[in-house]
Design a protein around this motif. Sequence first.
Motif, short mmCIF file in Angstrom:
data_model
loop_
_atom_site.label_atom_id
_atom_site.label_comp_id
_atom_site.label_asym_id
_atom_site.label_seq_id
_atom_site.Cartn_x
_atom_site.Cartn_y
_atom_site.Cartn_z
N ASN A 53 0.87 -1.17 0.00
CA ASN A 53 0.00 0.00 0.00
C ASN A 53 0.90 1.22 0.00
O ASN A 53 1.56 1.51 1.00
N SER A 97 0.88 1.12 -11.88
CA SER A 97 -0.40 0.79 -11.27
C SER A 97 -0.45 1.29 -9.82
O SER A 97 -1.45 1.87 -9.39
N LYS A 98 0.64 1.05 -9.09
CA LYS A 98 0.71 1.53 -7.70
C LYS A 98 0.65 3.05 -7.63
O LYS A 98 0.02 3.62 -6.76
N ASP A 100 -0.82 5.07 -9.82
CA ASP A 100 -2.20 5.48 -10.11
C ASP A 100 -3.08 5.33 -8.88
O ASP A 100 -3.89 6.21 -8.56
N GLU A 101 -2.91 4.22 -8.18
CA GLU A 101 -3.68 3.98 -6.95
C GLU A 101 -3.37 5.03 -5.89
O GLU A 101 -4.27 5.57 -5.24
N ARG A 104 -4.97 8.33 -6.78
CA ARG A 104 -6.40 8.32 -6.47
C ARG A 104 -6.62 8.57 -4.98
O ARG A 104 -7.50 9.34 -4.59
N LEU A 105 -5.81 7.93 -4.15
CA LEU A 105 -5.94 8.14 -2.70
C LEU A 105 -5.64 9.59 -2.33
O LEU A 105 -6.30 10.16 -1.46
#
Length: 128
Positions: A53, A97-98, A100-101, A104-105
Amino acid sequence: MHPGDEYRRTSAEEWQEFEEHFDKRRIELGSCGRPYGTPCQHEHACIRCPMLNVNPKMLDRLNEIEADLLVRRERAEAEGWIGEIEGIDLTLTFLRSKRDEAQRLARRMTVDLGIPTARPDAKGQVPR
């Protein structure tokens, strides 16, 4: 619900082991979401791990890692290291990908919902 006699006090060693597990889950880019008592199955290749995370504060660090990977990929292409190119490409896919995540957070709005309260019923009584 378990019977009360099934519960016991935790020993100092057990509690220390429990705390150490969560201390070890904190890593440079954020935290590892693997369950308590489980080892890292990915040999600390965290960018590729689905349990990572990423802390949105580490977006700049992800960008640095990506730049380094792109330099390494150029070298691998120049040397004809096909396996290395495939590995770097896979890592870049996970990294993006990480990122982008994490972005978003970072964009999520925080909303203060306050402390919930119970409304009185028709008789003016507050449910317990």
